[in-house]
Write a protein that holds these residues in place. Structure first.
Motif, short mmCIF file in Angstrom:
data_model
loop_
_atom_site.label_atom_id
_atom_site.label_comp_id
_atom_site.label_asym_id
_atom_site.label_seq_id
_atom_site.Cartn_x
_atom_site.Cartn_y
_atom_site.Cartn_z
N ARG A 66 0.92 -1.43 -0.04
CA ARG A 66 -0.04 -0.13 0.02
C ARG A 66 0.78 1.14 0.09
O ARG A 66 0.52 2.47 0.53
N THR A 95 -5.80 -5.16 3.70
CA THR A 95 -4.49 -4.33 3.97
C THR A 95 -4.70 -2.76 3.89
O THR A 95 -4.06 -1.93 3.97
N TYR A 96 -6.22 -2.59 3.46
CA TYR A 96 -6.47 -1.30 3.22
C TYR A 96 -6.57 -0.47 4.65
O TYR A 96 -6.78 -1.11 5.70
N ARG A 97 -5.77 0.44 4.59
CA ARG A 97 -5.65 1.54 5.67
C ARG A 97 -7.01 2.13 6.21
O ARG A 97 -6.79 3.36 5.93
N GLU A 100 -6.74 5.52 8.16
CA GLU A 100 -6.09 6.65 7.59
C GLU A 100 -7.00 8.04 6.97
O GLU A 100 -8.04 7.37 6.44
#
Length: 491
Positions: A66, A95-97, A100
């Motif tokens: 990412r 794995t997407y943040r 944020e």
């Protein structure tokens, strides 16, 4: 005797190698352009070697899934899987943040839509009631402007065939209409750029005769007047001379082998009224819908446009607006403009949609969004924000096999997508890549619908701002309709 010959050859090669090193050493210490080579002859070349390979090492060995720009590995891998029909399933978590700032969160419904309740998104008609031949857009996602020249012959052929199979449109870009755009029989939007490539007369001016010839093609459904693009607002198209082949020169009406530099604006369009004059003129000549493509720097453009349409009447309005975010750009662009010019699509799209809603023009002017919208979540966000359609260039480049080598402008694209080197083009097999283009488009439409169904909606055109939340710097999310409240309308 044979051993003697081998020994002599070995000695000759050794002396040749030593001589080459001595020559290179002398050249390095006497040249005056590179301090590193002057001070560190021979070994200084390693610095430039590793500098050239640095982005490849970072891409594959050091950066996380990412971390990379402009598109991270996770996003590219997702597109590749969609294009290959390998599914978008992941295991052991995303794995997407999600914490944020800027992260997208959709509002899931407690009772999502059952399969038998799901509906295909209705088509949207462009130009209905204002031109002789309106255009029916069926696909939510379509192929954004990429000129023949900027991309290769097999790439255009694969896009044309894939678009026809998937039922989406293909924008020609400003390089004119080539036989390869027509090959697949897909719907085409012809882009009229600042240099009038493909519609020029012998003096470089707009040719009505050429417009009529283009409009005579049944598959040319609409015309798009390009003011600017997200990669380089305020600067015209750039095609290096190494990519201006005899065929491209003939299609564009320019000199072979010389840089193809478009003016930074249409010489005959200097204000909103002249823009609307051009819209009405092209529509009258072709009988087909005419739109405008532009990047947005603030509220002024839309304020002047809606005011002029209000003054002149609905017949003067463009039939569609294509809004490109400042993060857009599949071709060559000056870094100063690519990095810093124009609003991102995240800010520009709600601004334009609000202006159209407030002026009562939302149904008259179809809104197309563009700018790094390559995943179903980003497209669903754009639809919720007010877009009628979404265009993507780099998403479809990935479906063609693009590996983000960042060599689009050098004619050395290793995958054959953005080069006219026949040896490199050989790697792009049209039939295979056309199938991948179609699969990417179809799977995108399907997964956009899946998001809508999870929000409790029968189809994706029902998505609204209240269905999306955006994570803020605090780590908490805020509904999109709170960040961008719907404006009061004049209608």
């Amino acid at each position: 005797m044979f051993n003697l010959l081998l020994a002599s050859l070995g000695v000759l090669l050794a002396f040749t190698f030593i001589g080459a090193l001595v020559y290179l050493y002398v050249q390095d210490v006497t040249q005056e352009k590179h301090a590193v080579l002057r001070n560190f002859p021979l070994v200084g070349h390693l610095r430039y070697f590793f500098e050239r390979l640095g982005e490849y090492f970072r891409q594959y060995l050091f950066l996380g899934d990412r971390e990379e720009m402009p598109f991270d590995r996770a996003t590219r891998s997702w597109v590749y899987r969609m294009a290959k029909n390998e599914g978008g399933i992941v295991g052991f978590g995303s794995t997407y943040r999600i914490h944020e700032p800027g992260a997208l969160v959709f509002v899931n419904a407690p009772f999502p839509v059952l399969e038998e309740e799901q509906r295909p998104p209705p088509a949207r008609v462009i130009g209905e009631g204002y031109c002789r031949t309106p255009f029916v857009g069926r696909s939510l996602i379509n192929i954004s402007a990429m000129s023949f020249g900027a991309i290769s012959r097999p790439a255009v052929c694969a896009l044309s065939r894939g678009a026809a199979s998937a039922g989406c449109w293909l924008d020609t870009g400003e390089g004119g209409l080539s036989p390869y755009h027509l090959e697949g029989g897909c719907d085409i939007i012809f882009q009229l750029g600042t240099a009038k490539y493909g519609v020029r007369d012998e003096n470089g001016q707009l040719s009505d005769q050429r417009l009529r010839e283009l409009a005579a093609h049944e598959t040319v459904r609409a015309f798009e007047i390009k003011l600017s693009q997200g990669a380089k607002p305020g600067k015209g198209g750039v095609l290096p001379g190494t990519k201006v082949t005899p065929e491209i020169a003939a299609i564009r009406g320019i000199a072979e082998g010389r840089d193809s530099l478009s003016p930074n604006r249409h010489p005959d369009i200097a204000n909103i009224d002249q823009l609307l004059d051009m819209v009405e003129h092209v529509r009258a000549v072709t009988g087909k819908p005419v739109g405008v493509k532009t990047a947005i720097g603030g509220k002024r453009f839309m304020h002047e446009l809606t005011a002029a349409v209000s003054r002149r009447g609905l017949q003067a309005a463009p039939d569609f607006l294509t809004i490109d975010g400042g993060e857009g750009g599949s071709g060559a662009a000056p870094q100063a403009l690519a990095d810093h010019m124009a609003l991102s699509i995240d800010e520009a799209l709600p601004l334009v949609a609000d202006a159209l809603m407030a002026s009562g023009l939302k149904e008259r002017i179809r809104l197309i969004a563009s700018g790094q919208l390559v995943t179903p979540a980003r497209v669903a966000w754009a639809l919720a924000a007010g877009a009628d359609f979404v265009n993507t260039a780099r998403g479809f480049m990935f479906s063609l096999g693009c590996i983000q080598a960042m060599r689009c402008h050098t004619n050395t694209c290793p995958t054959g997508v953005a080069t006219h080197d026949l040896r490199l083009q050989r790697g792009l097999v049209v039939a295979d890549k056309a199938a991948r283009v179609a699969s990417y488009c179809k799977n995108m439409n399907q997964e956009i619908g899946m998001i809508a169904h999870s929000c409790g909606l029968p189809h994706a055109r029902e998505l609204r701002r209240e269905h999306v939340r955006i994570v803020q710097a605090s780590g908490q999310s805020v509904a999109l309709d709170e960040l961008y409240p719907y404006p009061a309308t004049n209608s």
